[in-house]
Design a protein around this motif. Structure first.
Motif, short mmCIF file in Angstrom:
data_model
loop_
_atom_site.label_atom_id
_atom_site.label_comp_id
_atom_site.label_asym_id
_atom_site.label_seq_id
_atom_site.Cartn_x
_atom_site.Cartn_y
_atom_site.Cartn_z
N THR A 195 0.82 -1.21 0.00
CA THR A 195 0.00 0.00 0.00
C THR A 195 0.85 1.26 0.00
N VAL A 196 0.24 2.35 -0.44
CA VAL A 196 0.93 3.64 -0.45
C VAL A 196 1.30 4.09 0.96
N ASN A 217 -3.21 -4.96 -2.39
CA ASN A 217 -4.45 -4.21 -2.43
C ASN A 217 -4.72 -3.57 -3.78
N GLU A 218 -3.67 -3.17 -4.49
CA GLU A 218 -3.86 -2.41 -5.72
C GLU A 218 -4.45 -3.24 -6.85
N ALA A 243 2.73 1.55 -11.11
CA ALA A 243 2.87 3.00 -11.25
C ALA A 243 2.52 3.72 -9.95
N LYS A 244 1.46 3.26 -9.28
CA LYS A 244 1.04 3.90 -8.04
C LYS A 244 2.08 3.71 -6.94
N LEU A 245 2.64 2.52 -6.83
CA LEU A 245 3.64 2.26 -5.79
C LEU A 245 4.94 2.98 -6.07
N PHE A 252 11.73 -0.29 -5.33
CA PHE A 252 11.51 -1.43 -6.21
C PHE A 252 10.04 -1.82 -6.11
N VAL A 253 9.50 -2.40 -7.17
CA VAL A 253 8.16 -3.00 -7.13
C VAL A 253 8.24 -4.36 -7.82
#
Length: 277
Positions: A195-196, A217-218, A243-245, A252-253
């Motif tokens: 999550t953000v 969650n995204e 992109a949101k993370l 890193f994602v």
């Protein structure tokens, strides 16, 4: 005479601090969202799953408050009760939500595929396993023995109401892990979250951060739903989550905890070159 002391940590990682739902357990992060939807339904308020996911990562009282402040949800509350949702109303929803969350958290909290294997790799490198959550202590006290039976037992667990300073997006839960695990430098720590607010927490604590897109969650799918997608469909669902993370500041994602070992190796290499988070 002015003295200037500088120190740059160049050792290896000492700790990885994991979120819970959507990160190590509960692929798709359904326990916090579906139960909240059910609790609000008891007040005559219909909330969609996509709406319930928007404030994810916050402490649960704050999550309810943020949800009630969303214009479309606020309008439904206004229509139902003839007034805006007050903090007293948030208290009432929270009190209805908590027993449901305690009763059902284990139902949703199966370990995410690859979690135990990744944690074994980290432990073999001498890395401590910390954790923190948007769940309050009453939920964590229920979840911890369930997770232990399923093979997961972190070295430290901080719940969102354990500390007077509060929870995410502040750094306090992550830093309490540093304190209790006796880690020498925050640059030797990684915060892993879906999550953000969880990424913001790690950054505020001065840590490396890794976002999880597919398991969290995204994207918001079960593991079965995710694996049933074609590669092109997965890419389409993954892209906005990544992109949101990244926009939140994640270093890193990756898709899930199963992909973590290679990123840990990359961070160790960066630390050896003198880089910091």
């Amino acid at each position: 005479m002015n003295y200037r002391y500088t120190r740059r940590y160049a050792g290896k990682l000492q700790a990885v601090i994991f979120d819970w739902a959507g990160t190590v357990v509960d692929f798709g992060s359904f326990a916090p969202t579906q139960v909240l939807i059910d609790a609000l339904a008891g007040f005559g308020i219909d909330v969609h799953l996509a709406e319930a996911r928007v404030p994810m990562g916050l402490a649960k009282w704050d999550h309810i408050r943020a949800l009630g402040d969303m214009p479309q949800v606020a309008a439904r509350w206004q229509t139902r009760y003839g007034r805006a949702m007050s903090n007293g109303d948030v208290d009432a929803v929270y009190e209805a939500f908590m027993p449901l969350q305690v009763a059902r958290v284990g139902q949703y909290s199966q370990l995410i595929p690859g979690a135990l294997e990744t944690i074994a790799v980290l432990r073999a490198q001498g890395i401590r396993i910390g954790s923190c959550s948007g769940y309050p202590r009453i939920v964590m006290d229920t979840l911890l023995p369930i997770a232990r039976e399923r093979g997961y037992s972190p070295d430290c667990t901080i719940a969102t109401d354990d500390l007077p300073a509060g929870g995410r997006p502040g750094p306090w839960m992550a830093l309490e892990n540093v304190n209790r695990l006796a880690i020498a430098d925050v640059a030797a720590c990684v915060k892993v979250d879906d999550t953000v607010p969880g990424i913001a927490e790690g950054l505020a604590a001065g840590m490396w951060t890794i976002g999880l897109s597919a398991s969290g969650n995204e994207v918001g799918l079960t593991h079965e739903e995710w694996t049933a997608l074609s590669p092109a469909e997965q890419a389409a669902r993954r892209a906005p989550a990544e992109a949101k993370l990244y926009a939140a500041g994640a270093h890193f994602v990756v898709d899930s905890i199963a992909d973590l070992p290679a990123v840990i190796d990359e961070i160790n290499a960066r630390l050896a070159r003198g880089e910091r988070p």
